[in-house]
Design an enzyme around this catalytic site. Structure first.
Site, PDB file in Angstrom:
ATOM      1  N   GLU A   1     -54.075   8.165   0.501  1.00  0.00           N
ATOM      2  CA  GLU A   1     -53.165   7.552  -0.472  1.00  0.00           C
ATOM      3  C   GLU A   1     -52.688   6.264   0.168  1.00  0.00           C
ATOM      4  OE1 GLU A   1     -50.227   6.407  -2.339  1.00  0.00           O
ATOM      5  OE2 GLU A   1     -49.136   8.315  -2.220  1.00  0.00           O
TER       6      GLU A   1
ATOM      7  N   GLY B   1     -50.593   5.927   3.836  1.00  0.00           N
ATOM      8  CA  GLY B   1     -50.175   4.749   4.588  1.00  0.00           C
ATOM      9  C   GLY B   1     -50.906   3.516   4.086  1.00  0.00           C
ATOM     10  N   SER B   2     -51.117   2.570   4.967  1.00  0.00           N
ATOM     11  CA  SER B   2     -51.686   1.290   4.542  1.00  0.00           C
ATOM     12  C   SER B   2     -53.195   1.395   4.321  1.00  0.00           C
ATOM     13  CB  SER B   2     -51.413   0.230   5.610  1.00  0.00           C
ATOM     14  OG  SER B   2     -52.101   0.554   6.801  1.00  0.00           O
ATOM     15  N   THR B   3     -53.714   0.471   3.534  1.00  0.00           N
ATOM     16  CA  THR B   3     -55.155   0.446   3.274  1.00  0.00           C
ATOM     17  C   THR B   3     -55.920   0.177   4.564  1.00  0.00           C
ATOM     18  OG1 THR B   3     -54.835  -0.156   0.977  1.00  0.00           O
ATOM     19  CG2 THR B   3     -56.945  -0.771   1.944  1.00  0.00           C
TER      20      THR B   3
ATOM     21  N   GLU C   1     -49.362  -6.488  -0.230  1.00  0.00           N
ATOM     22  CA  GLU C   1     -48.311  -5.469  -0.307  1.00  0.00           C
ATOM     23  C   GLU C   1     -47.198  -5.867   0.673  1.00  0.00           C
ATOM     24  OE1 GLU C   1     -48.916  -1.406   1.274  1.00  0.00           O
ATOM     25  OE2 GLU C   1     -48.096  -0.686  -0.616  1.00  0.00           O
TER      26      GLU C   1
ATOM     27  N   CYS D   1     -44.869   3.310  -1.937  1.00  0.00           N
ATOM     28  CA  CYS D   1     -46.250   2.884  -2.234  1.00  0.00           C
ATOM     29  C   CYS D   1     -46.375   2.412  -3.681  1.00  0.00           C
ATOM     30  CB  CYS D   1     -47.239   3.989  -1.917  1.00  0.00           C
ATOM     31  SG  CYS D   1     -46.860   5.544  -2.737  1.00  0.00           S
TER      32      CYS D   1
ATOM     33  N   THR E   1     -55.139   0.998   7.675  1.00  0.00           N
ATOM     34  CA  THR E   1     -55.202   2.213   8.490  1.00  0.00           C
ATOM     35  C   THR E   1     -56.079   3.267   7.817  1.00  0.00           C
ATOM     36  OG1 THR E   1     -53.090   1.724   9.523  1.00  0.00           O
ATOM     37  CG2 THR E   1     -53.778   4.013   9.572  1.00  0.00           C
ATOM     38  N   GLY E   2     -56.023   3.341   6.498  1.00  0.00           N
ATOM     39  CA  GLY E   2     -56.904   4.274   5.777  1.00  0.00           C
ATOM     40  C   GLY E   2     -58.369   3.992   6.083  1.00  0.00           C
TER      41      GLY E   2
ATOM     42  N   LYS F   1     -49.395  14.887  12.276  1.00  0.00           N
ATOM     43  CA  LYS F   1     -48.758  13.856  13.108  1.00  0.00           C
ATOM     44  C   LYS F   1     -47.858  13.026  12.209  1.00  0.00           C
ATOM     45  CE  LYS F   1     -49.396   9.719  14.283  1.00  0.00           C
ATOM     46  NZ  LYS F   1     -47.983   9.277  14.357  1.00  0.00           N
TER      47      LYS F   1
HETATM   48  P1  NDP Z   1     -49.702   2.569   8.776  1.00  0.00           P
HETATM   49  O1  NDP Z   1     -50.600   2.830   7.640  1.00  0.00           O
HETATM   50  O2  NDP Z   1     -50.324   1.968   9.991  1.00  0.00           O
HETATM   51  O3  NDP Z   1     -48.968   3.943   9.219  1.00  0.00           O
HETATM   52  C1  NDP Z   1     -48.894   5.097   8.412  1.00  0.00           C
HETATM   53  C2  NDP Z   1     -49.165   6.328   9.266  1.00  0.00           C
HETATM   54  O4  NDP Z   1     -50.438   6.219   9.890  1.00  0.00           O
HETATM   55  C3  NDP Z   1     -48.174   6.503  10.411  1.00  0.00           C
HETATM   56  O5  NDP Z   1     -47.967   7.876  10.624  1.00  0.00           O
HETATM   57  C4  NDP Z   1     -48.915   5.919  11.591  1.00  0.00           C
HETATM   58  O6  NDP Z   1     -48.431   6.441  12.805  1.00  0.00           O
HETATM   59  C5  NDP Z   1     -50.334   6.372  11.315  1.00  0.00           C
HETATM   60  N1  NDP Z   1     -51.396   5.570  11.915  1.00  0.00           N
HETATM   61  C6  NDP Z   1     -51.394   4.244  12.223  1.00  0.00           C
HETATM   62  N2  NDP Z   1     -52.592   3.876  12.726  1.00  0.00           N
HETATM   63  C7  NDP Z   1     -53.372   4.989  12.764  1.00  0.00           C
HETATM   64  C8  NDP Z   1     -54.718   5.255  13.175  1.00  0.00           C
HETATM   65  N3  NDP Z   1     -55.515   4.298  13.653  1.00  0.00           N
HETATM   66  N4  NDP Z   1     -55.193   6.501  13.066  1.00  0.00           N
HETATM   67  C9  NDP Z   1     -54.428   7.491  12.569  1.00  0.00           C
HETATM   68  N5  NDP Z   1     -53.136   7.303  12.164  1.00  0.00           N
HETATM   69  C10 NDP Z   1     -52.626   6.071  12.242  1.00  0.00           C
HETATM   70  O7  NDP Z   1     -48.507   1.697   8.262  1.00  0.00           O
HETATM   71  P2  NDP Z   1     -47.395   0.851   9.059  1.00  0.00           P
HETATM   72  O8  NDP Z   1     -46.302   1.760   9.436  1.00  0.00           O
HETATM   73  O9  NDP Z   1     -48.020   0.041  10.141  1.00  0.00           O
HETATM   74  O10 NDP Z   1     -46.903  -0.140   7.909  1.00  0.00           O
HETATM   75  C11 NDP Z   1     -47.712  -1.243   7.542  1.00  0.00           C
HETATM   76  C12 NDP Z   1     -47.842  -1.334   6.051  1.00  0.00           C
HETATM   77  O11 NDP Z   1     -48.488  -0.168   5.558  1.00  0.00           O
HETATM   78  C13 NDP Z   1     -46.541  -1.368   5.278  1.00  0.00           C
HETATM   79  O12 NDP Z   1     -46.003  -2.653   5.242  1.00  0.00           O
HETATM   80  C14 NDP Z   1     -47.006  -0.921   3.931  1.00  0.00           C
HETATM   81  O13 NDP Z   1     -47.587  -2.010   3.279  1.00  0.00           O
HETATM   82  C15 NDP Z   1     -48.071   0.097   4.232  1.00  0.00           C
HETATM   83  N6  NDP Z   1     -47.573   1.487   4.137  1.00  0.00           N
HETATM   84  C16 NDP Z   1     -47.835   2.161   2.993  1.00  0.00           C
HETATM   85  C17 NDP Z   1     -47.341   3.430   2.819  1.00  0.00           C
HETATM   86  C18 NDP Z   1     -47.592   4.181   1.563  1.00  0.00           C
HETATM   87  O14 NDP Z   1     -46.779   5.022   1.183  1.00  0.00           O
HETATM   88  N7  NDP Z   1     -48.722   3.970   0.899  1.00  0.00           N
HETATM   89  C19 NDP Z   1     -46.519   4.096   3.839  1.00  0.00           C
HETATM   90  C20 NDP Z   1     -46.364   3.309   5.058  1.00  0.00           C
HETATM   91  C21 NDP Z   1     -46.869   2.044   5.159  1.00  0.00           C
HETATM   92  P3  NDP Z   1     -47.305   5.635  13.648  1.00  0.00           P
HETATM   93  O15 NDP Z   1     -46.271   5.183  12.687  1.00  0.00           O
HETATM   94  O16 NDP Z   1     -46.853   6.657  14.602  1.00  0.00           O
HETATM   95  O17 NDP Z   1     -48.039   4.498  14.293  1.00  0.00           O
END
Ligand code: NDP
Length: 491
Positions: free
Chosen positions: A258, A235-237, A392, A293, A239-240, A182
């Site tokens: 990550e 993605g974010s901590t 962050e 990141c 959401t992780g 996804k």
């Molecule tokens: P998220 O961590 O929420 O999103 C990253 C991915 O996770 C996207 O594909 C998102 O889908 C998906 N996602 C979101 N919620 C869920 C869930 N409950 N279950 C499964 N998948 C999920 O980041 P955001 O886009 O909201 O950004 C917020 C902050 O996260 C940023 O400001 C940054 O600090 C951090 N971030 C860090 C990244 C990194 O490389 N480490 C990359 C992106 C963000 P969708 O976008 O379709 O909602």
């Protein structure tokens, strides 16, 4: 010429399941970050579509040749896939630039070739691993056999859509797994093109599927699906943590996470070339407008260098101007969305209320283009805890703190939450190596900041910056499990 007309780019607005595009009702507006225009209506995978995608991946895992054929053949298909990706650079780079924060020149020169080469890198592991023969008594033969896990759920972020998809998907496929990916709802389309090219390269239908939708709904449902063997996420901590919870409740299932970072760069007064170091520091926080990141977002500098470094950084920041991502020569990325832009503004405002001194930037870049841009910003921070140091930001915002000596620098470098990466700049090798030992970070760069174009060094986090590793052999091995076999030689 790499400029292109966005109206002429065909958008693969679909899921990709069992070897073909699945077109569905458009429900989510997809917006171009550099001008704010809606350019597609994205479908959301409902429970039926999710079941189809996971079912197709499961069927391909059990019945196609992917996991069972000679691994060298799997590697050959992946290499051919990489060749097709490179050959498709014009279209793939345009699609990536159109819908993400990646300027077209960078998408062509880096994102597309880096993705192709990453696929080749992981393909090479396919037939270069095995199990072990165990030390047992001589009337037994004990073996461990490495096997793929099954269907991997992959969730990719929006900041580098192509290359992050490669990091998530390529090691899983090379190990013989099948995948349901996804992508982020903000950058959903290049993944569909990658999946189409995989079929063209000879990958069996169902091995690599893409479903569209939002994270909290579709992403969460993917993690919870009973046929998903493992989830790999960037993605974010926060959401992780949610993903780990979903995998615990419906498994437990293993995860590779990550996550976020707040990476320090330690600069000592003995650096031989302040201009070169300034360039490195500037690139580490303005590349992709800080939406990285491992962005080097906390500068820790020895006091005598403070003024001269600020002068150089401010001058370098001043050369960056907003540009449409589809125009040749654009260098400075937009912020992915208005939500992210407001988030950056809010942290900077709170940082200033808490005493941070604004040295440059600190506001939206009013570009007249219609998209979201934020001026490269420097905040001078005196106290150890400030929102801009703690949180962050994921934008082009650099905090500067000063230190007297090595001990103070290392104390300031330690972050309570994050430990993704760090950089140290010094002419003193002993000091650099002492810092390497002491810094709590998954990666330490010495007299540079950022990866090379090698894929061999794993990347990932200490503390809450993650679990497991992307890249390197570690990423490949995290997609296997081992079966123990004990044979009685004297039955
Ligand atoms: P998220 O961590 O929420 O999103 C990253 C991915 O996770 C996207 O594909 C998102 O889908 C998906 N996602 C979101 N919620 C869920 C869930 N409950 N279950 C499964 N998948 C999920 O980041 P955001 O886009 O909201 O950004 C917020 C902050 O996260 C940023 O400001 C940054 O600090 C951090 N971030 C860090 C990244 C990194 O490389 N480490 C990359 C992106 C963000 P969708 O976008 O379709 O909602």
């Amino acid at each position: 010429m790499s400029s292109f007309d966005p109206a002429r780019i065909a958008i693969p607005c679909a899921h990709f399941i069992d070897g073909r595009r699945v077109v569905d009702k458009g429900e989510l507006a997809t917006v171009r970050p550099s001008d704010g225009a809606t350019y597609a209506e994205l479908p959301i995978a409902d429970a039926g579509v999710l079941d189809d995608a996971v079912g197709s991946a499961r069927k391909a895992f059990l019945r196609s040749e992917w996991a069972r054929q000679a691994p060298r053949e799997r590697a050959r298909i992946m290499r051919r896939w990489a060749d097709l990706i490179e050959a498709d650079v014009d279209y793939l780079a345009s699609l990536e630039a159109l819908g993400s924060t990646r300027p077209i020149d960078q998408a062509r020169a880096w994102d597309v070739p880096y993705t192709a080469e990453g696929i080749r890198f992981f393909a090479e592991f396919a037939d270069k691993h095995g199990g072990e023969v165990a030390a047992t008594a001589h009337d037994h033969l004990g073996m461990q056999i490495a096997e793929p896990l099954g269907v991997i759920g992959a969730i990719a972020p929006w900041n580098f859509p192509l290359s992050m998809t490669c990091w998530k998907v390529a090691p899983a496929l090379a190990a013989g797994n099948t995948v349901v990916l996804k992508p982020s709802e903000m950058t959903p389309f290049t993944a569909v093109r990658l999946a189409e090219l995989a079929i063209e390269a000879g990958m069996p239908a169902g091995v690599f599927n893409v479903i569209q939708g939002s994270g909290p709904i579709t992403g969460d449902a993917l993690c919870r699906h009973p046929e998903i063997a493992k989830v790999t996420f960037t993605g974010s901590t926060a959401t992780g943590r949610a993903i780990m919870g979903a995998c615990a409740e419906t498994g437990p299932k293993p995860v590779t996470l990550e996550l976020g970072g707040k990476s320090p760069q330690l600069v000592f007064a003995d650096i031989p070339d302040i201009d070169r170091t300034a360039q490195t520091l500037a690139a580490a926080i303005t590349g992709n407008a800080g939406q990285v990141c491992v962005a080097g977002s906390r500068l820790l500098i020895q006091k005598p260098l403070l003024e001269s470094m600020i002068e150089r950084l401010a001058a370098s920041f001043g050369t960056l101007t907003p540009g449409l991502t589809w125009q040749e020569g654009s260098r400075f990325s937009p912020i992915i969305s208005s939500v992210q832009l407001e988030r950056i503004e809010s942290i900077v405002a709170r940082a200033r209320e808490a005493g941070a001194e604004l040295l440059t930037g600190g506001e939206r870049f009013e570009s007249g283009l219609g998209g979201c841009f934020y001026r490269p910003t420097i905040l001078h921070v005196n106290n150890r805890h400030n929102p801009a140091v703690d949180e962050e930001i994921f934008g082009p915002v650099l905090t500067i703190q000063t230190f007297e000596d090595e001990e103070e620098a290392l104390a300031l470098a330690e972050h309570e939450v994050y430990g993704l990466a760090s950089g140290i700049h010094t002419a003193d090798l002993g000091r650099a190596l002492r810092a390497v030992r002491k810094l709590s970070a998954g990666t330490v760069w010495v007299n540079r900041y950022g990866r090379s174009n090698d894929y061999i060094l794993p990347t990932g986090g200490y503390k809450r910056s993650g679990i497991g590793r992307d890249l390197g052999r570690a990423a490949f091995e995290a997609n296997l499990h081992h079966k123990s076999v004990l044979i009685d030689l004297n039955p």
